[in-house]
Design a protein around this motif. Structure first.
Motif: not given
Length: 420
Positions: A241-256, A279-283
């Motif tokens: 959700x949301x409107x963002x310019x960019x994102x990066x993702x990772x699985x579990x506790x792995x590297x972004x 799954x985590x996303x940095x927005x």
């Protein structure tokens, strides 16, 4: 600006049925779906509001006094049937997906509010959105429905609730809500981003269902696979959700991963390892950065190439040319799942050989041998390895080999023993 609350949805006439017919209804899965659908928004009423009975608040209101009554306090209630609750959440998101709407994120705060209300209705024998206690066999109102949910789900921007009784399973209660315009509007509303479910059993009506919806400021849910509790495949859908310019993702506790343009909906590959996956996303937009995560249970493992034994030893006798053992049988399998793997093998250095050099799993007759024409000519300890790879497995397998080269074997004399 004064706070206001306006209730949407029509109150079902069936709610006014005499109590005498209720016992007959509770055993019928499609007999009842009572109650009004309610919704509220913090901020002032907008002139262009599509739903004329939703409300907004332009400025924060003064905090309302929290009730001191037992009926409107925060009390944790354990789930009576967690599977029922999860099935309803999945049915909601399946319905929304069929309409092209994004999935709702299930959150424990709304679960707790919904479970409490279902339990409270059961224990105090009532069926209303607002919270009541039974005092001297009379119902006494403790607090409004939005205050009760807000005790669990603070700082809300949007709230909604559906309730029902009598339905014996998730499919029945969901269909009942979809047959009601007010309840259906809550289920389909784009204003909500989060959901909670509470089911309880027993009491006068047999089955009690509460479905709470919400949205909070500065909370941007990430939802895996329509909020299903589990998946058998590692390829899943993601909604953010949301409107963002960019994102990066990772699985579990792995590297972004690398930064990429924001997308609200896409497919994603989980780490193919059985168990809970995250799954985590940095927005990011401008100076604002938010991290959002979700989890799902992956019920399968990915293909894993396995070769046994993983350690082999040979002895080569220079004086006689003998080899011990002559060969070793290797068992090549997929230890991760039942998928057939196509593999290739190679050995090094040149004195080590593996045959055949390719095949498919399972294969228990792969031979590891010594290449006599390239064996070392001097005594000593040598090391080699056979490497196996499969195109559809995440990692290969290695058999480590040790070779001992000797001039001759120790000479031993055996004397027969005679016993009188």
């Amino acid at each position: 600006m004064r706070w206001a609350l306006r209730i949407i949805g029509a109150v079902w006439i069936a709610l006014l049925l005499a109590a005498a017919v209720a016992p007959a209804l509770q055993a019928q899965d499609n007999a009842v779906d009572l109650g009004e659908a309610v919704a509220a928004q913090a901020d002032a009423i907008r002139a262009d509001e599509i739903r004329a009975d939703a409300i907004r608040r332009d400025a924060p209101e003064a905090p309302r006094a929290q009730p001191l009554f037992t009926g409107c306090t925060v009390i944790p209630v354990a789930p009576v049937n967690a599977d029922f609750e999860q099935q309803v959440v999945e049915l909601v998101n399946d319905h929304r997906a069929a309409l092209g709407k994004p999935p709702l994120k299930r959150v424990s705060l709304l679960d707790s509010a919904a479970r409490y209300h279902s339990r409270d209705m059961r224990d105090d024998t009532y069926f209303k959105h607002d919270t009541y206690d039974r005092v001297n066999d009379q119902l006494v109102k403790m607090c409004n429905w939005d205050q009760r949910i807000g005790n669990y789900y603070a700082g809300w921007l949007w709230l909604g609730e559906n309730i029902s009784f009598g339905h014996t399973g998730p499919a029945g209660v969901m269909q009942g809500w979809l047959n009601s315009s007010g309840h259906k509007a809550n289920i389909e509303s784009p204003d909500y981003w989060e959901i909670g479910m509470g089911y309880d059993a027993g009491g006068y009506y047999g089955h009690y269902w509460t479905q709470d919806f919400g949205r909070r400021p500065n909370v941007y849910p990430l939802v895996i696979q329509r909020e299903y509790s589990r998946t058998a495949t590692p390829q899943v859908t993601i909604h953010i959700y949301g409107a963002w310019q960019q994102m990066r993702l990772r699985n579990d506790a792995g590297a972004w991963g690398a930064w990429q343009p924001f997308s609200s909906a896409f497919t994603w590959q989980l780490n193919w390892i059985q168990g809970e996956r995250q799954v985590c996303a940095e927005l990011q937009s401008g100076s604002q950065t938010v991290t959002s995560c979700d989890t799902i249970e992956l019920t399968t493992n990915g293909p894993a190439l396995s070769v046994q034994p993983a350690q082999v030893s040979f002895v080569y006798v220079l004086s006689t040319g003998q080899r011990f053992p002559q060969s070793v049988s290797l068992n090549v399998t997929n230890s991760g799942n039942s998928q057939t793997l196509t593999w290739q093998a190679g050995a090094s250095p040149g004195w080590l050989a593996v045959t055949p050099a390719s095949g498919s799993t399972p294969n228990a007759n792969v031979q590891l041998t010594l290449n006599t024409s390239q064996l070392p000519g001097a005594p000593g300890a040598y090391a080699g390895a056979a490497q196996f790879n499969a195109t559809n497995a995440s990692a290969g397998a290695t058999v480590n080999v040790s070779l001992r080269v000797v001039n001759s074997l120790p000479y031993r004399r055996f004397i027969p023993l005679a016993r009188r």
